[in-house]
Scaffold this active site. Structure first.
Site, PDB file in Angstrom:
ATOM      1  N   HIS A  94      31.187  -7.004  37.320  1.00 45.90           N
ATOM      2  CA  HIS A  94      31.269  -6.100  36.164  1.00 45.90           C
ATOM      3  C   HIS A  94      30.518  -4.803  36.475  1.00 45.90           C
ATOM      4  O   HIS A  94      29.505  -4.830  37.184  1.00 45.90           O
ATOM      5  CB  HIS A  94      30.677  -6.778  34.926  1.00 45.90           C
ATOM      6  CG  HIS A  94      30.930  -5.993  33.672  1.00 45.90           C
ATOM      7  ND1 HIS A  94      30.142  -4.918  33.313  1.00 45.90           N
ATOM      8  CD2 HIS A  94      31.895  -6.085  32.720  1.00 45.90           C
ATOM      9  CE1 HIS A  94      30.620  -4.402  32.185  1.00 45.90           C
ATOM     10  NE2 HIS A  94      31.678  -5.095  31.806  1.00 45.90           N
ATOM     11  N   GLU A 166      38.663  -2.344  34.642  1.00 45.39           N
ATOM     12  CA  GLU A 166      37.693  -1.915  33.639  1.00 45.39           C
ATOM     13  C   GLU A 166      37.148  -0.537  34.019  1.00 45.39           C
ATOM     14  O   GLU A 166      36.115  -0.446  34.698  1.00 45.39           O
ATOM     15  CB  GLU A 166      36.542  -2.925  33.577  1.00 45.39           C
ATOM     16  CG  GLU A 166      36.984  -4.301  33.131  1.00 45.39           C
ATOM     17  CD  GLU A 166      36.022  -4.890  32.121  1.00 45.39           C
ATOM     18  OE1 GLU A 166      36.483  -5.608  31.237  1.00 45.39           O
ATOM     19  OE2 GLU A 166      34.812  -4.601  32.180  1.00 45.39           O
TER      20      GLU A 166
HETATM   21  P1  PGA Z   1      33.629  -3.069  25.506  1.00 45.94           P
HETATM   22  O1  PGA Z   1      33.224  -3.858  26.828  1.00 45.94           O
HETATM   23  O2  PGA Z   1      34.903  -3.685  24.987  1.00 45.94           O
HETATM   24  O3  PGA Z   1      32.477  -3.237  24.593  1.00 45.94           O
HETATM   25  O4  PGA Z   1      33.861  -1.637  25.930  1.00 45.94           O
HETATM   26  C1  PGA Z   1      34.213  -4.199  27.764  1.00 45.94           C
HETATM   27  C2  PGA Z   1      33.631  -4.832  28.981  1.00 45.94           C
HETATM   28  O5  PGA Z   1      32.531  -4.455  29.413  1.00 45.94           O
HETATM   29  O6  PGA Z   1      34.278  -5.729  29.532  1.00 45.94           O
END
Ligand code: PGA
Length: 253
Positions: A94, A166
């Site tokens: 992540h 992401e």
């Molecule tokens: P968020 O987080 O939906 O709060 O933007 C997404 C993530 O970090 O996977």
């Protein structure tokens, strides 16, 4: 390719009591058809959430684990421990891990290897920063991160991996959600990069400010195989709302 996946990482949120409430609500709820749900609680709540969701079909996973089997790694947990807790999924790479804990593509590669060796499904996050995007390197950055995560896997091993696109600029408070037009070419590029490397086209979920307003439009993009939600799914109701919207949108086509 399987069902459309909708899930959430809770990040550093929820005590045991809150985790129990969440899992009980999810277990008791009517869950939308055609959606593979998953939740990634903090490690402290893992065994309890696994227990409460047993038999529900909702997958449970951890948010990170170390590649080493065991040893002098203070503060870390191993893939063995994650599997031992009953989790089947492990989130890796992540952007918050990469940015705040210095995780590299090589680290992610080692973790993917370890996850596969322990029978866990790696959910590997990739994504470009705002600067990468501004300077025209979004496609390259994502393809590189995906390739480095999966290097060394056999065809059969690679077929187990899930990826999530992401974009760093889309995540969290102040993030700007990617539009379907933003997501489509990057998802396609990630799939192509992995296909070239290991001969498998992986499922690629989208994550970054997914919410009830944008879930439907993202869910019908053919290259989007799921939604990976943060803030908007930190309640069971939030997760179920987004999953239901995605299921309805996909049924409408
Ligand atoms: P968020 O987080 O939906 O709060 O933007 C997404 C993530 O970090 O996977």
């Amino acid at each position: 390719m399987g069902k459309f996946r909708v899930g959430t990482g809770w990040k550093m949120n929820h005590t045991l009591a809150m985790a129990r409430d969440y899992a009980q609500a999810l277990a008791a709820a009517e869950r939308p058809e055609g959606i593979d749900l998953f939740v990634l609680p903090p490690a402290t709540a893992l065994t309890e959430v696994v227990r409460l969701l047993e038999g529900s079909g909702v997958r449970v996973g951890a948010q990170n684990a170390h590649w080493a089997e065991k040893g002098a790694w203070t503060g870390e947990i191993s893939m063995t421990m994650v599997a031992d807790a009953g989790a089947t999924l492990i989130e890796l790479g992540h952007s918050e891990r990469r940015a705040h804990f210095g995780e590299t593509d090589l680290d992610v590669n080692r973790k993917v290897r370890a996850a596969i060796d322990h029978g866990l499904i790696p959910l590997v996050c990739v994504g470009e920063t705002g600067d990468d995007k501004r300077l025209g390197a979004a496609i390259e950055t994502n393809a590189r991160q995906a390739r480095m995560a999966m290097a060394g896997l056999s065809h059969a091993e690679a077929a187990k991996v899930w990826l999530a696109y992401e974009p760093v600029w889309a995540i969290g408070e102040g993030g700007i959600p990617a539009t379907p037009e933003d997501a489509k070419p990057v998802h396609a590029a990630i799939k192509r990069a992995v296909l070239d490397l290991v001969g498998v086209e992986p499922p690629v979920l989208y994550g970054g400010s997914v919410n009830p307003q944008n879930a439907e439009a993202l869910a019908v993009v053919p290259e989007v195989d799921g939604l990976f939600v943060g803030r908007s799914a930190w309640t069971a109701q939030g997760l179920l709302q987004i999953a239901t919207l995605a299921a309805q949108a996909r049924k409408r086509g």
